[in-house]
Design a protein around this motif. Structure first.
Motif: not given
Length: 595
Positions: A233-237, A275-277, A242-247, A215-218
């Motif tokens: 990741x400045x913003x994910x959603x 992800x890098x981690x 339109x685009x709906x922002x999610x955490x 999964x991907x988090x803000x």
């Protein structure tokens, strides 16, 4: 995850994909009545005007069913053969597809080729017959065609009408019941497939992806697999209208990410995000490189605008990954790009989009295909445009690309189609009846013959009843020559063409006649010639505009008039040596529309 369904709608042109998508959104109240309009997912003006879908569009629908809420990710796809790359990308992000067939038209070529694309990706197919409330609907016949094609049971075929909203609830239930939930491990390292991207002048590049694992988090630090670049990741959603922002966007979902990337080269469609981690070790497969079919040069009208045009092309390529381009220079037009398109409609759309979205006025040269020339020494040279053609004395032979063309039509048009295809050097390889009123013809044809006006002619010969689809086959040896256009003995390299010898004389004559109409008259005579090597095969003259120099002589001796005429003749001769002929933009475009 068990409540997520990812599906797309595939069909031939005009079988009602976008209208059905409208009804699905309306029925599930995804879009308020105020925002509702026809073809709501087609957000480009061009799509609305032409009534076609050019881009795939993703949107998320929430659907309550038997006490649970399901998340349906719908991707609406184009139907035209030139945008089949969009379809293949949409299919890579889905587990199921609605196969839509028009009840009045039956199965057509694009239906079959899109179906094969879906089967290659192991998708669950739900057959739907659309437009059942129209007067000409032939429901039993179309059912038989679908059963022959897919081998499903009759009760599995759904009946619907996108216009009046019949059968929408049944379609939604079938999506939930028949399409499998995404498989994936929410706890594994992140693995997401980029299937589209778009440039926003404020936010940078917005990337659309489908998550297969993890999964991907803000605020996560992510990296792209093929470029190894790292971003936050400045913003994910998720994608609603339109685009709906999610955490957080979870496994199996379709979403977007904004990382503030400004450089178009850093994002590649078909790449994997991780992800890098805790990076994944494998990339997601399922993406083939796009194979451009038609090539043409695009040049800025002002040579100073070249850098700006390059920027615009890169931004456009983000949104349309099937566009490929490389640098090219031309003596007549200066610096520009040699672009690869999937077909002529695709080329027209790209040109329109450059003008509308980026205010770029461009000149497009004659579209052609790539040939492979083998020299006497056995070297192979790829010839993309006439300027790259080696000297005829050094060439051993030339190979040209062949395609497999699949045409589905009514029996009464077989004769017309045969005449058209054999006239275009086609070879009939297969002819079979799908049903009593449907014939499938398969030809092997040179791609060069299809590039110009094949599709338009096919439509007019069959009154629009033939559907056409093609796949690349291989390269075959053939007698290709380079035809030059000379104006007063000077070559105009932008009008040169690579053409089969048998067609060259006819084509040269038409081209000269067309140029005679389009070139403005000058003070001196212009000779327009078409030549293969040193041999001129066609010629037209544009006579000079002349001033009546003898008007001031009234009466008197003929020798006075002759003296003035001789003087004028000298002047014209000198003018012709230093005068150059400007070729207007219309002349380049007219070559494309030669009948």
């Amino acid at each position: 995850m068990k409540n997520i369904r990812n599906f797309c709608i595939i069909a031939h042109i005009d079988h009602g994909k976008s209208t059905l998508a409208d009804r699905l959104l309306e029925h599930t109240k995804t879009i308020s009545e105020r925002d509702m309009q026809a073809q709501v997912l087609d957000d480009m003006d061009l799509e609305r005007e032409k009534g076609i879908t050019i881009k795939s569009h993703a949107i998320q629908i929430n659907y309550p069913f038997r006490g649970e809420t399901y998340t349906l990710n719908l991707i609406d796809t184009p139907g035209h053969v030139d945008f089949s790359y969009e379809v293949s990308r949409a299919l890579a992000a889905c587990e199921g597809a609605l196969l839509l067939v028009d009840a009045t038209q039956g199965i057509q070529a694009q239906t079959i080729s899109n179906l094969y694309l879906a089967l290659e990706n192991d998708l669950e197919i739900i057959p739907v017959i659309n437009k059942i409330d129209m007067d000409g609907a032939k429901i039993p016949e179309v059912k038989d065609q679908i059963i022959d094609l897919i081998g499903c049971k009759e009760e599995e075929i759904l009946l619907a009408s996108g216009k009046s909203g019949i059968g929408i609830e049944e379609i939604l239930q079938a999506i939930v019941e028949r399409i499998p939930a995404p498989k994936g491990d929410p706890n594994a390292p992140l693995q997401a497939l980029i299937f589209d991207s778009v440039f926003n002048s404020f936010r940078g590049i917005i990337v659309y992806y489908r998550i297969f694992n993890g999964s991907i988090k803000k605020g996560d630090k992510i990296k792209f697999f093929s470029t190894d670049q790292e971003y936050f990741a400045d913003e994910v959603g998720i994608l609603k209208l339109g685009m709906e922002e999610k955490t957080q966007v979870n496994c199996g979902d379709v979403g977007y990410i904004i990382t503030g990337i400004k450089n178009a080269k850093e994002v590649k469609v078909g790449d994997t995000i991780t992800t890098v981690v805790n990076p994944t070790q494998t990339r997601i497969d399922g993406f083939e490189e796009v194979k451009p079919m038609v090539f043409a040069g695009i040049f800025p009208v002002n040579t100073d605008d070249f850098e700006e045009l390059r920027d615009c092309m890169e931004k456009l390529q983000l949104n349309d990954a099937s566009l490929t381009f490389e640098l090219e220079t031309s003596q007549a037009l200066g610096f520009g790009f040699r672009c690869g398109f999937l077909g002529l409609l695709h080329m027209e759309i790209i040109q329109e989009r450059l003008e509308r979205e980026f205010n770029q006025t461009v000149i497009t040269t004659v579209p052609n295909v790539s040939f492979l020339a083998t020299t006497n020494k056995g070297e192979k040279v790829v010839v993309n445009n006439p300027a790259e053609m080696p000297d005829p004395t050094r060439i051993d032979h030339i190979d040209e690309p062949f395609i497999k063309a699949q045409i589905i039509t009514k029996p009464e048009y077989i004769g017309n189609i045969m005449t058209l295809c054999i006239g275009k050097r086609g070879i009939l390889t297969h002819q079979g009846y799908l049903t009593t009123t449907r014939v499938e013809l398969t030809f092997e044809m040179p791609l060069t013959e299809i590039v110009f006006d094949f599709y338009d002619k096919l439509k007019s010969q069959t009154r629009g009843y033939a559907s056409f689809d093609y796949h690349p086959l291989d390269m075959r040896e053939s007698d290709i020559v380079k035809m030059d256009i000379l104006l007063n003995g000077d070559k105009v390299d932008a009008l040169s063409a690579l053409i089969h010898r048998s067609r060259s004389q006819d084509f040269g004559r038409k081209l000269c006649e067309k140029l005679k109409e389009l070139l403005p008259r000058q003070q001196f005579q212009i000779a327009i010639q078409a030549a293969i090597g040193a041999k001129v095969i066609a010629r037209e003259n544009i006579s000079a505009m002349r001033k009546d120099v003898t008007a001031k002589c009234y009466g008197g001796d003929i020798s006075r008039k002759r003296k003035l005429l001789e003087k004028q003749k000298e002047g014209k001769k000198r003018m012709r040596q230093i005068g150059n002929v400007e070729v207007p933009q219309e002349a380049f475009l007219a070559v494309l529309k030669l009948d």
